[in-house]
Each structure stands twice: as structure tokens, then as C-alpha cells.
Design a protein around this motif. Sequence first.
Motif, PDB file in Angstrom:
ATOM      1  N   LEU A 233       0.831  -1.199   0.000  1.00  0.00           N
ATOM      2  CA  LEU A 233       0.000   0.000   0.000  1.00  0.00           C
ATOM      3  C   LEU A 233       0.865   1.249   0.000  1.00  0.00           C
ATOM      4  O   LEU A 233       0.630   2.193  -0.754  1.00  0.00           O
ATOM      5  CB  LEU A 233      -0.928  -0.006   1.220  1.00  0.00           C
ATOM      6  N   ASP A 234       1.909   1.263   0.845  1.00  0.00           N
ATOM      7  CA  ASP A 234       2.795   2.429   0.904  1.00  0.00           C
ATOM      8  C   ASP A 234       3.451   2.692  -0.438  1.00  0.00           C
ATOM      9  O   ASP A 234       3.611   3.843  -0.849  1.00  0.00           O
ATOM     10  CB  ASP A 234       3.860   2.222   1.979  1.00  0.00           C
ATOM     11  N   LEU A 263      -6.642   2.143  -7.279  1.00  0.00           N
ATOM     12  CA  LEU A 263      -6.159   0.979  -8.020  1.00  0.00           C
ATOM     13  C   LEU A 263      -6.064  -0.239  -7.113  1.00  0.00           C
ATOM     14  O   LEU A 263      -6.405  -1.358  -7.511  1.00  0.00           O
ATOM     15  CB  LEU A 263      -4.793   1.289  -8.641  1.00  0.00           C
ATOM     16  N   ILE A 264      -5.608  -0.042  -5.873  1.00  0.00           N
ATOM     17  CA  ILE A 264      -5.506  -1.146  -4.927  1.00  0.00           C
ATOM     18  C   ILE A 264      -6.886  -1.710  -4.611  1.00  0.00           C
ATOM     19  O   ILE A 264      -7.105  -2.920  -4.582  1.00  0.00           O
ATOM     20  CB  ILE A 264      -4.798  -0.680  -3.633  1.00  0.00           C
ATOM     21  N   ILE A 265      -7.858  -0.814  -4.369  1.00  0.00           N
ATOM     22  CA  ILE A 265      -9.213  -1.249  -4.024  1.00  0.00           C
ATOM     23  C   ILE A 265      -9.835  -2.014  -5.182  1.00  0.00           C
ATOM     24  O   ILE A 265     -10.437  -3.078  -5.003  1.00  0.00           O
ATOM     25  CB  ILE A 265     -10.082  -0.036  -3.635  1.00  0.00           C
ATOM     26  N   LEU A 283     -18.708   2.402  -4.261  1.00  0.00           N
ATOM     27  CA  LEU A 283     -18.060   2.536  -2.961  1.00  0.00           C
ATOM     28  C   LEU A 283     -16.556   2.800  -3.077  1.00  0.00           C
ATOM     29  O   LEU A 283     -15.918   3.180  -2.094  1.00  0.00           O
ATOM     30  CB  LEU A 283     -18.292   1.269  -2.134  1.00  0.00           C
ATOM     31  N   ILE A 284     -15.991   2.589  -4.259  1.00  0.00           N
ATOM     32  CA  ILE A 284     -14.549   2.777  -4.419  1.00  0.00           C
ATOM     33  C   ILE A 284     -14.145   4.232  -4.168  1.00  0.00           C
ATOM     34  O   ILE A 284     -13.150   4.506  -3.489  1.00  0.00           O
ATOM     35  CB  ILE A 284     -14.100   2.332  -5.827  1.00  0.00           C
ATOM     36  N   THR A 285     -14.914   5.172  -4.684  1.00  0.00           N
ATOM     37  CA  THR A 285     -14.532   6.581  -4.552  1.00  0.00           C
ATOM     38  C   THR A 285     -14.512   7.044  -3.096  1.00  0.00           C
ATOM     39  O   THR A 285     -13.503   7.614  -2.653  1.00  0.00           O
ATOM     40  CB  THR A 285     -15.477   7.461  -5.382  1.00  0.00           C
ATOM     41  N   PRO A 286     -15.572   6.818  -2.286  1.00  0.00           N
ATOM     42  CA  PRO A 286     -15.471   7.222  -0.880  1.00  0.00           C
ATOM     43  C   PRO A 286     -14.403   6.449  -0.114  1.00  0.00           C
ATOM     44  O   PRO A 286     -13.773   7.005   0.795  1.00  0.00           O
ATOM     45  CB  PRO A 286     -16.875   6.948  -0.322  1.00  0.00           C
ATOM     46  N   LEU A 287     -14.157   5.200  -0.478  1.00  0.00           N
ATOM     47  CA  LEU A 287     -13.094   4.450   0.185  1.00  0.00           C
ATOM     48  C   LEU A 287     -11.721   5.040  -0.124  1.00  0.00           C
ATOM     49  O   LEU A 287     -10.877   5.202   0.754  1.00  0.00           O
ATOM     50  CB  LEU A 287     -13.123   2.987  -0.258  1.00  0.00           C
ATOM     51  N   GLN A 293      -4.188   5.281   6.956  1.00  0.00           N
ATOM     52  CA  GLN A 293      -4.301   4.603   8.235  1.00  0.00           C
ATOM     53  C   GLN A 293      -5.713   4.120   8.520  1.00  0.00           C
ATOM     54  O   GLN A 293      -5.918   3.197   9.312  1.00  0.00           O
ATOM     55  CB  GLN A 293      -3.817   5.495   9.380  1.00  0.00           C
ATOM     56  N   GLN A 294      -6.711   4.720   7.879  1.00  0.00           N
ATOM     57  CA  GLN A 294      -8.091   4.243   8.014  1.00  0.00           C
ATOM     58  C   GLN A 294      -8.438   3.231   6.928  1.00  0.00           C
ATOM     59  O   GLN A 294      -9.241   2.312   7.154  1.00  0.00           O
ATOM     60  CB  GLN A 294      -9.068   5.427   7.952  1.00  0.00           C
ATOM     61  N   LEU A 295      -7.844   3.364   5.758  1.00  0.00           N
ATOM     62  CA  LEU A 295      -8.152   2.456   4.657  1.00  0.00           C
ATOM     63  C   LEU A 295      -7.568   1.066   4.870  1.00  0.00           C
ATOM     64  O   LEU A 295      -8.208   0.059   4.558  1.00  0.00           O
ATOM     65  CB  LEU A 295      -7.618   3.036   3.336  1.00  0.00           C
ATOM     66  N   THR A 296      -6.364   0.970   5.419  1.00  0.00           N
ATOM     67  CA  THR A 296      -5.684  -0.319   5.538  1.00  0.00           C
ATOM     68  C   THR A 296      -6.496  -1.359   6.298  1.00  0.00           C
ATOM     69  O   THR A 296      -6.650  -2.494   5.829  1.00  0.00           O
ATOM     70  CB  THR A 296      -4.302  -0.135   6.186  1.00  0.00           C
ATOM     71  N   PRO A 297      -7.053  -1.047   7.503  1.00  0.00           N
ATOM     72  CA  PRO A 297      -7.864  -2.072   8.193  1.00  0.00           C
ATOM     73  C   PRO A 297      -9.068  -2.533   7.367  1.00  0.00           C
ATOM     74  O   PRO A 297      -9.451  -3.701   7.418  1.00  0.00           O
ATOM     75  CB  PRO A 297      -8.316  -1.353   9.472  1.00  0.00           C
ATOM     76  N   PHE A 298      -9.677  -1.603   6.601  1.00  0.00           N
ATOM     77  CA  PHE A 298     -10.766  -1.976   5.706  1.00  0.00           C
ATOM     78  C   PHE A 298     -10.326  -3.109   4.784  1.00  0.00           C
ATOM     79  O   PHE A 298     -10.976  -4.154   4.683  1.00  0.00           O
ATOM     80  CB  PHE A 298     -11.143  -0.779   4.830  1.00  0.00           C
ATOM     81  N   LEU A 299      -9.221  -2.901   4.091  1.00  0.00           N
ATOM     82  CA  LEU A 299      -8.801  -3.828   3.048  1.00  0.00           C
ATOM     83  C   LEU A 299      -8.312  -5.148   3.625  1.00  0.00           C
ATOM     84  O   LEU A 299      -8.506  -6.209   3.020  1.00  0.00           O
ATOM     85  CB  LEU A 299      -7.712  -3.179   2.190  1.00  0.00           C
ATOM     86  N   LEU A 300      -7.673  -5.113   4.787  1.00  0.00           N
ATOM     87  CA  LEU A 300      -7.231  -6.347   5.402  1.00  0.00           C
ATOM     88  C   LEU A 300      -8.412  -7.255   5.729  1.00  0.00           C
ATOM     89  O   LEU A 300      -8.354  -8.475   5.553  1.00  0.00           O
ATOM     90  CB  LEU A 300      -6.438  -6.048   6.680  1.00  0.00           C
ATOM     91  N   GLN A 301      -9.506  -6.672   6.208  1.00  0.00           N
ATOM     92  CA  GLN A 301     -10.680  -7.488   6.532  1.00  0.00           C
ATOM     93  C   GLN A 301     -11.430  -7.918   5.267  1.00  0.00           C
ATOM     94  O   GLN A 301     -11.900  -9.054   5.172  1.00  0.00           O
ATOM     95  CB  GLN A 301     -11.614  -6.711   7.461  1.00  0.00           C
TER      96      GLN A 301
END
Length: 374
Positions: A233-234, A263-265, A283-287, A293-301
Motif C-alpha cells: 500500500l505504501d 487501483l488497490i481497491i 463505494l470505491i470513490t469514498p473508500l 491509516q483508516q483504509l488499511t484495516p478496511f482492506l485487510l478485513q
Amino acid sequence: MTRFPHDQFAKDYLDQLLSPIGTVETSRDIAGEVREVDVYFTPTSTPNDYQTTLGLLGRLATTPAVFEPFRNAVTPSQIRSCLSKLFDLHSELERRARRENTSINDSELPQLWILTPTASTRLLAGFRAINDESNWLEGIYLMGESLKTAIVVIHQLPPTSQTLWLRLLGKGRVQQQAIEEITGLPEDHPLRQSALELLYNLQANLQANQEQQLDPEERELIMALAPLYRQQLDAALQRGIEQGMQQGMQQGMQRGIQQGQRLIIENLFQTRLGQLTPTLAALITPLSALPPQQLTPFLLQLSQLENSESAIQQAQYFIVENLLKIRFGELDEQLTARVTSLLALPPQQLSQYLLQLSQVSREQLLARFPIASP
């Protein structure tokens, strides 16, 4: 959820690495009793630079081959089962040649490579498996020539670049060392990104299986793999920042960050859920507008979901629910009840509303989506 994450990782990994130089069939059925070999490989090209990059694995793949990887030390019974499947496969190929009025010689029959982290001296002696040091590295034990079988003891392989792509299929410290070596490869290495993506999927599957009893080595592996996604991600965000800086203005830099996240999402939705529904696309645009730091936990789950219709619905609900949590904190029954109402909006309206959520008060949200009294 993948029931046997290490087995699936090994099959996907060998498929990914060997497919550029041949035809790969994973879980290939064989005649007779319904059984299957893990990976059946048939070379389709002459040795080339890519095959050289694979090191020892590339050398094993110069002829037709069956790969049977084991997460734990292989047992005599498992070796006999592998041999039985190999001989059934040989018989199947010979019958096909007779039906087609062609001939097949021993060199065209696949060689069996049993990949095991460790093997006792007693087990190797029981199968007359001997290391031919003049032709092979330490850790490669060949049975009689006509058996066309060898045992690769991964933890005995010398820790060199030639053995790296096999050592990744080891366990414990040997596998962790291989992960560190792959992470340290140049970013433009032809195999680095593919291996890291497969390792990230392995981590997600292990986390999804945590309701089962994980052994200490698997828990350590989860910890070793945890930083990989963050690095991925970084790197994407850094590319976005660089793109923005090239545009020469703060707005362009922010747009570059969001483009990297988008692109990652999109890639995650496509690979883990199999498709991009209109609601997921909305939902991609608001994500992508979230801070990393808020997006990473979303994607991990989200990465733990499997490809199914119910998983897509779960993902949509999870995203909207957690966007509301970010805006309002812990959700009560009234706010939770509005998740379904939001998902009922047309996709474009849903995306716009969630983008403007920071400007919406709790009262405005409840009034916008009234819930009828029972």
C-alpha cells in the motif's frame, strides 16, 4: 475461506512461477480411483533467462514433472501414495500413446518431485533415496532411476539465490528467511511482485482460519507476513505522491494518492470477490478518499472474503457500516438500521452521499432515511 491455506498457496505459487515456461495443471485428476496430483507441469519452451531466474526450481522444470509439496515432514505412507499416483499417471500417458498410435519413452514421462521441509535419515534410507552431490545440491535425494522420483528436503538446501524459490515452500525460520530475501529483491525483479501478492493472500487465508487451532509457526508466519500488505500500500501511495508532485501542486498530489488507493481497491475487489458490481464500484470513490491509516484495516478485513454472492453483499454492508462508524463513532441501533437504506440508493447517489458524509449530522441522516415504525 480456504480450508488448507498452505496447500493452496503452494499450488498457486508453483502455478504462477512455472506457467511462463510450460503448461501447469493443479489438482489434476488421474485415472483409476478418483485421485489427483497437486501440480502437473509440462514444459512448452526451451530453457531461457526466465527459467534461469527460477534457479533450482527452474532446473526441476526442464522436463515434464509432478510436484507434490508438503507443509509438514512427509511420511512413508504419503510417499507411497505419491508414487502410486505417479505410476497411475505414467500408465494413463502410455495408454493414450497407444490409442493415438504414437510412442512415448521414459524421458517424456513426468518426474516426481516430493517437496518436504524435513526428512529423517531413516525415511530417506527406507526409500533408497540418495544425494548425488556431483550433479545436485545438498537436499536433493534421488530414488532409483526407473522410479523417476526424488525427495527435495527444503531445509537442507543451501541458503542461496538458486534455492530461494523452493525455500519459500519451507516452514518456520527457513520460510521467514526466504520471505525477507524476496522482500529485499529489487522492485523490478520479474518474480518479486507475484510472490508478494501470493504471500499476502496466504496471510489473509490464515487469518480467516483463525477459528481453527493454529500452531505457533503459523502464528509467527502471520506476524511475518503482516507488514507485506502495508509495504504494498505504501508503495502505491508513494507512486501517487510522486505523480502528484510531478503535477506541481498540492491538489495534484492528493489526487495522485487517491488514484493509487483506488487501483488497490479495484484490484482487491476483482481478485477476492470476482466481480465489480455497480454498488461496489460506487463505494470505491469514498473508500479511496480515506487516509491510508483508516483504509488499511478496511482492506485487510475485506481480503478475507471469498468469491461468492454472499461475500459481495457482506463486503458492501461492511464498507457502508464502517464509513458510518468513522463519521459517528460506535453505531447504535438507529444508525445501524440505516445501512440497508443507504445500500438501496442508486449507485451514483450512494457514492455522492458517502463522499459528503463528513458534512452530514446524525439528525440529518436519520431524517433522510426514516424507518417505519412496526
